[in-house]
Design a protein around this motif. Structure first.
Motif, PDB file in Angstrom:
ATOM      1  N   ASP A 248       0.962  -1.292   0.034  1.00 11.90           N
ATOM      2  CA  ASP A 248      -0.020  -0.202  -0.116  1.00 11.90           C
ATOM      3  C   ASP A 248       0.916   1.182   0.111  1.00 11.90           C
ATOM      4  OD1 ASP A 248      -2.516   1.649   0.571  1.00 11.90           O
ATOM      5  OD2 ASP A 248      -1.198   2.219   2.090  1.00 11.90           O
ATOM      6  N   TYR A 249       0.428   2.147  -0.743  1.00 12.52           N
ATOM      7  CA  TYR A 249       1.341   3.429  -1.091  1.00 12.52           C
ATOM      8  C   TYR A 249       0.119   4.650  -0.930  1.00 12.52           C
ATOM      9  CZ  TYR A 249       0.163   2.401  -5.901  1.00 12.52           C
ATOM     10  OH  TYR A 249      -0.398   1.883  -6.998  1.00 12.52           O
TER      11      TYR A 249
ATOM     12  N   ASP B 120      11.139  -0.786   2.588  1.00 12.37           N
ATOM     13  CA  ASP B 120      11.948  -2.086   2.989  1.00 12.37           C
ATOM     14  C   ASP B 120      11.411  -3.069   2.516  1.00 12.37           C
ATOM     15  OD1 ASP B 120      13.799  -0.576   4.692  1.00 12.37           O
ATOM     16  OD2 ASP B 120      12.590  -0.475   6.396  1.00 12.37           O
ATOM     17  N   ALA B 121      10.056  -3.273   2.214  1.00 13.92           N
ATOM     18  CA  ALA B 121       9.635  -4.486   1.444  1.00 13.92           C
ATOM     19  C   ALA B 121      10.077  -4.808   0.020  1.00 13.92           C
ATOM     20  CB  ALA B 121       7.923  -4.292   1.247  1.00 13.92           C
ATOM     21  N   ALA B 122      10.237  -6.089  -0.369  1.00 12.41           N
ATOM     22  CA  ALA B 122      10.549  -6.707  -1.420  1.00 12.41           C
ATOM     23  C   ALA B 122       9.540  -6.741  -2.476  1.00 12.41           C
ATOM     24  CB  ALA B 122      11.211  -8.316  -1.206  1.00 12.41           C
TER      25      ALA B 122
ATOM     26  N   GLN C 284      -2.115  -6.052  -0.135  1.00 13.21           N
ATOM     27  CA  GLN C 284      -2.290  -7.199  -0.977  1.00 13.21           C
ATOM     28  C   GLN C 284      -1.681  -8.293  -0.485  1.00 13.21           C
ATOM     29  OE1 GLN C 284      -2.602  -5.985  -5.272  1.00 13.21           O
ATOM     30  NE2 GLN C 284      -3.863  -4.317  -4.600  1.00 13.21           N
ATOM     31  N   PRO C 285      -2.195  -9.878  -0.694  1.00 10.26           N
ATOM     32  CA  PRO C 285      -1.585 -10.787   0.050  1.00 10.26           C
ATOM     33  C   PRO C 285      -0.065 -11.071  -0.800  1.00 10.26           C
ATOM     34  CG  PRO C 285      -3.166 -11.473  -1.438  1.00 10.26           C
ATOM     35  CD  PRO C 285      -3.540 -10.084  -1.209  1.00 10.26           C
ATOM     36  N   TRP C 286       0.844 -11.452   0.130  1.00 13.24           N
ATOM     37  CA  TRP C 286       1.978 -11.875  -0.164  1.00 13.24           C
ATOM     38  C   TRP C 286       2.300 -13.323  -0.681  1.00 13.24           C
ATOM     39  CZ3 TRP C 286       6.681  -9.651  -1.439  1.00 13.24           C
ATOM     40  CH2 TRP C 286       7.776 -10.417  -1.382  1.00 13.24           C
TER      41      TRP C 286
ATOM     42  N   ARG D 155      14.708   0.358  -8.708  1.00 14.34           N
ATOM     43  CA  ARG D 155      13.264   0.670  -8.475  1.00 14.34           C
ATOM     44  C   ARG D 155      13.290   2.222  -9.126  1.00 14.34           C
ATOM     45  NH1 ARG D 155      11.561  -1.368  -2.390  1.00 14.34           N
ATOM     46  NH2 ARG D 155      12.096  -3.537  -2.627  1.00 14.34           N
ATOM     47  N   THR D 156      14.270   3.196  -8.839  1.00 11.50           N
ATOM     48  CA  THR D 156      14.150   4.311  -9.138  1.00 11.50           C
ATOM     49  C   THR D 156      14.001   4.495 -10.568  1.00 11.50           C
ATOM     50  OG1 THR D 156      15.282   5.002  -7.273  1.00 11.50           O
ATOM     51  CG2 THR D 156      15.080   6.785  -9.104  1.00 11.50           C
ATOM     52  N   LEU D 157      14.672   3.796 -11.447  1.00  9.99           N
ATOM     53  CA  LEU D 157      14.815   3.674 -12.910  1.00  9.99           C
ATOM     54  C   LEU D 157      13.709   3.295 -13.355  1.00  9.99           C
ATOM     55  CD1 LEU D 157      18.641   2.680 -13.383  1.00  9.99           C
ATOM     56  CD2 LEU D 157      17.585   4.773 -14.193  1.00  9.99           C
ATOM     57  N   CYS D 158      12.927   2.256 -12.508  1.00 10.70           N
ATOM     58  CA  CYS D 158      11.638   1.988 -12.945  1.00 10.70           C
ATOM     59  C   CYS D 158      10.516   2.771 -12.990  1.00 10.70           C
ATOM     60  CB  CYS D 158      11.211   0.607 -12.330  1.00 10.70           C
ATOM     61  SG  CYS D 158      12.241  -1.142 -12.823  1.00 10.70           S
TER      62      CYS D 158
END
Length: 281
Positions: free
Chosen positions: A27-28, A173-175, A47-49, A148-151
């Motif tokens: 969630d963001y 921190d989450a993967a 949402q579920p891992w 992630r930044t480039l994405c």
């Protein structure tokens, strides 16, 4: 079920559940919740891992949350992939969806061609080459942040501010759950245009489609989907990218609050465009 958050105040307006994108992220949408908290109760969740990663399972999770929170009906508003999930929920549980919010979604039909064109225009050759190398690596923490930044920075209309926002988001921190991403993307990509438009035509609730005109995900597929919903309205926020609450927060917030409080007229209303305004304010 993963983490949940409830904010805002119960009023006479329907509660809202915000459905984040990805798939495979977290969630963001707290900034979006903050825009709605003055007028209604707002729920968010991760949402579920763990699998199975199917639309049916994710819709069932949403319905479980509705029952847990004790709502007869609510507004289901999703961003990006979350828009697809909110749409699927509305199709399967029309009696529970007071309205559908489709925020920066993909629409119906070919969106990838337009997206790739916009992506190439916003990223340098050196950045694209670096991203390709990082994608193939087992990444360190710093390399993951760079990846992630480039994405993500190309999602924003303003390249300088977009880089800052993407770098900020990349620190989470989450993967990333790439397994969930692959499985859900494969499932939704297999839906035919006829299937999706058929589902759209069955929706009876008000449905609002909010899209930034600077989102690299093109507007035309969203226009097509909105036109297929009997009570759909398309709201285009000019000067906004994939996260309009960042680049046009005032216009985006006013739009969401008006739609929650005032509802959508039950006739076809076409396209509403919100013209450019002060950036980031």
């Amino acid at each position: 079920m993963e983490r949940t958050w409830t904010t805002g105040t119960a009023t006479g307006h329907p509660p809202v559940v915000l459905v984040h994108g990805g798939p495979g992220l977290w969630d963001y949408l707290q900034p979006v919740a903050a825009l709605l908290e003055p007028v209604t109760l707002v729920h968010r969740y991760d949402q579920p891992w763990d699998g199975p990663h199917t639309i049916a399972r994710y819709v069932a999770d949403l319905e479980e949350l509705r029952r847990r929170w004790g709502h007869e009906r609510w507004i289901v508003a999703g961003h990006s992939f979350g828009a697809t999930l909110a749409f699927a929920y509305a199709v399967q549980h029309p009696e529970r969806a007071a309205a559908l919010g489709y925020l920066s979604g993909l629409g119906v039909g070919d969106w990838r061609t337009g997206y790739r064109r916009a992506w190439r225009a916003r990223i340098s050759a050196a950045q694209a080459e670096r991203l390709a190398r990082l994608e193939e690596m087992t990444r360190t923490r710093d390399e993951e942040v760079e990846f992630r930044t480039l994405c993500w920075f190309t999602d924003h209309a303003d390249p300088v501010q977009g880089w800052k926002w993407a770098a900020q988001d990349a620190q989470h921190d989450a993967a990333i759950n790439f397994e969930a991403n692959a499985q859900l993307t494969a499932e939704t990509s297999a839906w035919s245009e006829a299937q999706v438009l058929g589902w759209a035509g069955e929706l009876t609730m008000p449905a609002w489609f909010v899209h930034g005109d600077r989102d690299p995900r093109p507007l035309r597929p969203v226009e097509r989907l909105a036109a297929g919903v009997p009570h759909g309205r398309l709201i285009v926020i000019e000067g906004a990218g994939h996260q309009p609450w960042r680049e046009r927060p005032v216009a985006f917030g006013e739009t969401l609050r008006r739609l929650v409080v005032g509802g959508i007229p039950q006739e076809k209303t076409g396209v509403n465009r919100i013209p450019p305004g002060p950036p980031f304010a």
